[in-house]
Design a protein around this motif. Structure first.
Motif, PDB file in Angstrom:
ATOM      1  N   THR A 127      -4.328   8.138 -10.128  1.00 47.81           N
ATOM      2  CA  THR A 127      -2.905   7.818 -10.160  1.00 47.81           C
ATOM      3  C   THR A 127      -2.696   6.310 -10.243  1.00 47.81           C
ATOM      4  O   THR A 127      -3.648   5.546 -10.284  1.00 47.81           O
ATOM      5  CB  THR A 127      -2.223   8.278  -8.865  1.00 47.81           C
ATOM      6  OG1 THR A 127      -2.827   7.576  -7.774  1.00 47.81           O
ATOM      7  CG2 THR A 127      -2.387   9.770  -8.654  1.00 47.81           C
ATOM      8  N   ARG A 128      -1.420   5.898 -10.249  1.00 55.67           N
ATOM      9  CA  ARG A 128      -1.084   4.491 -10.144  1.00 55.67           C
ATOM     10  C   ARG A 128      -0.534   4.193  -8.758  1.00 55.67           C
ATOM     11  O   ARG A 128       0.337   3.364  -8.584  1.00 55.67           O
ATOM     12  CB  ARG A 128      -0.060   4.105 -11.219  1.00 55.67           C
ATOM     13  CG  ARG A 128      -0.623   4.192 -12.598  1.00 55.67           C
ATOM     14  CD  ARG A 128       0.165   3.439 -13.651  1.00 55.67           C
ATOM     15  NE  ARG A 128      -0.540   3.571 -14.916  1.00 55.67           N
ATOM     16  CZ  ARG A 128      -0.116   4.295 -15.943  1.00 55.67           C
ATOM     17  NH1 ARG A 128       1.042   4.904 -15.875  1.00 55.67           N
ATOM     18  NH2 ARG A 128      -0.831   4.381 -17.036  1.00 55.67           N
ATOM     19  N   LYS A 129      -1.015   4.912  -7.784  1.00 60.17           N
ATOM     20  CA  LYS A 129      -0.599   4.650  -6.418  1.00 60.17           C
ATOM     21  C   LYS A 129      -1.367   3.431  -5.908  1.00 60.17           C
ATOM     22  O   LYS A 129      -2.556   3.295  -6.173  1.00 60.17           O
ATOM     23  CB  LYS A 129      -0.901   5.862  -5.542  1.00 60.17           C
ATOM     24  CG  LYS A 129       0.068   5.996  -4.383  1.00 60.17           C
ATOM     25  CD  LYS A 129      -0.131   7.302  -3.659  1.00 60.17           C
ATOM     26  CE  LYS A 129       1.021   8.291  -3.792  1.00 60.17           C
ATOM     27  NZ  LYS A 129       2.359   7.792  -3.586  1.00 60.17           N
ATOM     28  N   TYR A 159       0.606  -3.361 -14.956  1.00 59.77           N
ATOM     29  CA  TYR A 159      -0.824  -3.126 -15.172  1.00 59.77           C
ATOM     30  C   TYR A 159      -1.173  -3.401 -16.623  1.00 59.77           C
ATOM     31  O   TYR A 159      -0.301  -3.532 -17.474  1.00 59.77           O
ATOM     32  CB  TYR A 159      -1.205  -1.694 -14.807  1.00 59.77           C
ATOM     33  CG  TYR A 159      -0.360  -0.651 -15.482  1.00 59.77           C
ATOM     34  CD1 TYR A 159       0.737  -0.111 -14.821  1.00 59.77           C
ATOM     35  CD2 TYR A 159      -0.626  -0.239 -16.773  1.00 59.77           C
ATOM     36  CE1 TYR A 159       1.535   0.827 -15.444  1.00 59.77           C
ATOM     37  CE2 TYR A 159       0.168   0.707 -17.405  1.00 59.77           C
ATOM     38  CZ  TYR A 159       1.243   1.229 -16.737  1.00 59.77           C
ATOM     39  OH  TYR A 159       2.050   2.153 -17.350  1.00 59.77           O
ATOM     40  N   MET A 202       0.842  -1.201   0.000  1.00 63.67           N
ATOM     41  CA  MET A 202       0.000   0.000   0.000  1.00 63.67           C
ATOM     42  C   MET A 202       0.879   1.255   0.000  1.00 63.67           C
ATOM     43  O   MET A 202       1.869   1.325   0.720  1.00 63.67           O
ATOM     44  CB  MET A 202      -0.850  -0.043   1.270  1.00 63.67           C
ATOM     45  CG  MET A 202      -2.121   0.733   1.236  1.00 63.67           C
ATOM     46  SD  MET A 202      -3.451  -0.127   0.404  1.00 63.67           S
ATOM     47  CE  MET A 202      -4.070  -1.225   1.664  1.00 63.67           C
ATOM     48  N   GLY A 203       0.534   2.219  -0.846  1.00 57.39           N
ATOM     49  CA  GLY A 203       1.243   3.500  -0.842  1.00 57.39           C
ATOM     50  C   GLY A 203       2.355   3.604  -1.874  1.00 57.39           C
ATOM     51  O   GLY A 203       2.827   4.692  -2.168  1.00 57.39           O
ATOM     52  N   ARG A 204       2.767   2.444  -2.422  1.00 54.40           N
ATOM     53  CA  ARG A 204       3.814   2.502  -3.443  1.00 54.40           C
ATOM     54  C   ARG A 204       3.213   2.632  -4.831  1.00 54.40           C
ATOM     55  O   ARG A 204       2.001   2.696  -4.977  1.00 54.40           O
ATOM     56  CB  ARG A 204       4.646   1.221  -3.381  1.00 54.40           C
ATOM     57  CG  ARG A 204       5.436   1.144  -2.108  1.00 54.40           C
ATOM     58  CD  ARG A 204       6.597   0.245  -2.303  1.00 54.40           C
ATOM     59  NE  ARG A 204       7.457   0.275  -1.140  1.00 54.40           N
ATOM     60  CZ  ARG A 204       8.538  -0.463  -1.030  1.00 54.40           C
ATOM     61  NH1 ARG A 204       8.861  -1.292  -1.989  1.00 54.40           N
ATOM     62  NH2 ARG A 204       9.286  -0.372   0.035  1.00 54.40           N
ATOM     63  N   ALA A 205       4.078   2.650  -5.859  1.00 49.54           N
ATOM     64  CA  ALA A 205       3.568   2.787  -7.220  1.00 49.54           C
ATOM     65  C   ALA A 205       3.319   1.413  -7.826  1.00 49.54           C
ATOM     66  O   ALA A 205       4.131   0.504  -7.669  1.00 49.54           O
ATOM     67  CB  ALA A 205       4.581   3.555  -8.060  1.00 49.54           C
ATOM     68  N   ILE A 206       2.193   1.269  -8.524  1.00 44.51           N
ATOM     69  CA  ILE A 206       1.886   0.042  -9.248  1.00 44.51           C
ATOM     70  C   ILE A 206       2.814  -0.036 -10.453  1.00 44.51           C
ATOM     71  O   ILE A 206       2.904   0.915 -11.224  1.00 44.51           O
ATOM     72  CB  ILE A 206       0.419   0.065  -9.748  1.00 44.51           C
ATOM     73  CG1 ILE A 206      -0.542   0.282  -8.586  1.00 44.51           C
ATOM     74  CG2 ILE A 206       0.096  -1.163 -10.577  1.00 44.51           C
ATOM     75  CD1 ILE A 206      -0.940  -0.935  -7.846  1.00 44.51           C
ATOM     76  N   LYS A 207       3.531  -1.182 -10.607  1.00 44.88           N
ATOM     77  CA  LYS A 207       4.470  -1.282 -11.718  1.00 44.88           C
ATOM     78  C   LYS A 207       3.912  -2.090 -12.871  1.00 44.88           C
ATOM     79  O   LYS A 207       4.257  -1.883 -14.017  1.00 44.88           O
ATOM     80  CB  LYS A 207       5.768  -1.924 -11.242  1.00 44.88           C
ATOM     81  CG  LYS A 207       6.611  -0.972 -10.423  1.00 44.88           C
ATOM     82  CD  LYS A 207       7.863  -1.666  -9.943  1.00 44.88           C
ATOM     83  CE  LYS A 207       8.273  -1.114  -8.602  1.00 44.88           C
ATOM     84  NZ  LYS A 207       9.134  -2.032  -7.874  1.00 44.88           N
ATOM     85  N   GLY A 242      -4.930   4.756 -14.429  1.00 43.69           N
ATOM     86  CA  GLY A 242      -4.072   5.779 -15.030  1.00 43.69           C
ATOM     87  C   GLY A 242      -4.342   5.939 -16.522  1.00 43.69           C
ATOM     88  O   GLY A 242      -4.396   7.049 -17.040  1.00 43.69           O
TER      89      GLY A 242
END
Lengths: 244, 312
Positions: free
Chosen positions: B192-194, B179, B172-177, B186
């Protein structure tokens, strides 16, 4: 990777340079200063090969970065992947150096047993998430690139969505080449947000020559301008504080 | 150290190949490929524990990151959310060293296939199951990330959705890499992609849209309006307009909140309503009716024959 910053130049081009100094030499110079050079070569959908394919690879190799040849359609994923992978690679190479200090020989992350490797990767992922990133984007706008520019624009917007979802801060700047008078024109000065590039791509003049080397030099210069600017910001806050 | 991205080199490991781990020495015999992605491929294999799925990659870092996720998963798992992890190792071949891991082989029907065969009325039920698992995952501080029908499989009976590939799971809280555009908030310019619960819920809504027609489309000039209009005008989706809209716009604070609304709506639509019943079943009913008539005629005819013969 000084002071927790990663610096990258992202060059997006579709062909061979034909003016000015050797871009491979300039990329080597960039690497000397801790700036990684990544190169994406964009080919037309019909064509299978790119005339400048060798140059694309050579520049990235000299600049310690990653190269990829793609069709315009794939540009969006590629821009993201290349930037990410180059970040990971830079972080890994720093960690590998540390490992060699500790373990000696040519021990790298890949030589560790899977369990240990996992622990190291956790640190790499953590750093990739939190490190501050500065990317100078250099877009070739010579005549043959014109049709691809909307795709380039969309890919860059997408890149900023992805990177801005990270915990670390980002700064981007954008240059296009050939410039009107200089080798490259600054389109967007250092900013955390690229959404303003919507308007800038529309007013580009496409020229015939491709001065990749001199354009790369401009990109390197942009980092020293940024450093100077943040030093000045620091000085400002300092005088303010001492003034109180 | 110059690095080029591997040029989509297809992983081609012929059936029967013996794979021996460099570190742990476990042996696997390849049965068949199960699927492949950008940087790796999954194979079915025999092992000492029976059938397992083996995932290979050219990028060792990638495997190491995924294994980290799977390890954490197995620690938080009450009942199995994703596949269990069995082994992590390297495989040295003439072509180079590949990192791989062995995990539980989950047998089932891909979600898209399952809904295509059984009808859209199953879609909200599978989504309810999915939301329950997502809620558990979110409570543990993780976000699934690359949520799409290809990563979901239906096991059973009793039918239950399970997760196939949890490689995109992100703290949680990081960026989705990782997708996939159609399911990515996004891409649609709607956030966002958070890694946060609402990122997964957006994908859940898009899965419902995908299940309705088995169709994926590209974004237009006004993506938000485009999606909402599509849902409103769609015969199968319109009943769930409020829930889908809530998920698309990030209005739901948790998977549990979306699940509660969807459960209410689904209780009201299943059975009582033929809006979501396929035309196919109707024609089938007609055929069944025809069959009954023919059978009745035959019986009557036989009876008359019998009476006629008996009278004579």
């Amino acid at each position: 990777m000084s002071k927790g910053h990663l610096r990258q130049i992202l060059l997006i081009t579709d062909g061979c340079s034909n003016k000015g100094e050797d871009p491979v030499a300039v990329a080597t110079l960039a690497r000397e200063q801790g700036i990684v050079v990544n190169v994406i070569g964009v080919v037309d959908d019909g064509k299978s090969a790119l005339a400048g394919i060798q140059e694309v690879e050579d520049i990235a190799m000299a600049g310690g970065g990653i190269s990829q040849i793609v069709r315009a359609k794939q540009l969006k994923q590629t821009v993201q992947m290349v930037t990410r992978q180059a970040m990971t690679q830079t972080i890994k190479s720093v960690i590998n150096k540390e490992l060699q200090h500790i373990l000696g020989d040519d021990e790298t992350i890949e030589d560790l047993p899977p369990e240990k490797r996992g622990q190291v990767m956790e640190v790499v992922d953590e750093l990739g998430e939190t490190v501050d990133l500065e990317v100078c984007i250099l877009v070739d706008t010579s005549a043959s690139m014109e049709r691809k520019l909307p795709t380039v624009q969309e890919a860059l917007l997408d890149l900023s969505i992805s990177l801005n979802s990270r915990m670390g801060s980002n700064r981007f700047c954008l240059y296009t080449f050939p410039g009107k008078r200089k080798a490259a024109d600054k389109i967007l000065t250092w900013t955390p947000d690229m959404s303003s590039i919507h308007s800038v791509f529309s007013k580009l003049a496409s020229g015939g020559v491709t001065p990749t080397g001199p354009a790369l030099r401009e990109a390197i210069m942009s980092f020293s301008k940024l450093a100077k600017r943040s030093r000045m910001d620091h000085a400002d806050t300092f005088t303010e504080e001492s003034g109180v | 150290m110059p690095t080029h991205l591997p040029r989509n080199r297809a992983f081609d490991i012929p059936p029967g190949t013996m794979v021996t781990g460099k570190w742990h020495g476990k042996q696997y015999q390849i049965i068949k490929p199960l699927g492949s992605g950008g940087q790796g491929a999954v194979f079915l294999a025999h092992s000492e524990r029976g059938r397992v799925a083996l995932k290979f990659s050219t990028d060792q870092a990638n495997i190491a990151s995924e294994v980290n996720v799977l390890n954490k998963f197995s620690k938080v798992r009450g009942d199995s959310l994703g596949p269990s992890l069995y082994d992590v190792d390297d495989w040295t071949t003439g072509r180079g060293t590949f990192a791989f891991y062995a995990m539980e082989y989950i047998r089932g029907t891909p979600l898209l296939e399952c809904v295509r065969v059984r009808g859209f009325e199953w879609a909200p039920i599978f989504i309810l199951q999915l939301l329950k698992d997502l809620d558990k995952l979110h409570r543990e501080g993780w976000v699934f990330g690359d949520l799409k029908p290809e990563n979901l499989i239906v096991t059973g009976p009793p039918l239950k959705v399970r997760w196939l590939d949890v490689g995109g799971t992100t703290p949680m809280g990081r960026a989705i890499k990782e997708y996939t555009e159609f399911f990515d908030r996004g891409y649609w310019g709607m956030g966002t992609r958070k890694a946060e619960p609402s990122y997964d819920l957006f994908a859940v809504a898009m899965i419902m849209i995908n299940l309705a027609d088995m169709r994926r489309f590209e974004k237009g000039d006004d993506p938000k309006k485009q999606l909402l209009t599509y849902v409103m005008r769609h015969r199968k989706l319109a009943p769930f307009y409020d829930e889908i809209k809530g998920a698309l716009t990030g209005a739901y604070p948790s998977a549990a909140a979306m699940r509660a609304d969807l459960l209410n709506k689904t209780n009201g639509t299943i059975g009582s309503d033929d809006r979501i019943t396929n035309r196919k079943t109707r024609t089938k009913k007609k055929k069944e009716w025809k069959g009954t008539v023919i059978l009745a005629c035959a019986v009557l005819f036989a009876y008359f024959m019998y009476v006629a013969i008996f009278m004579m």
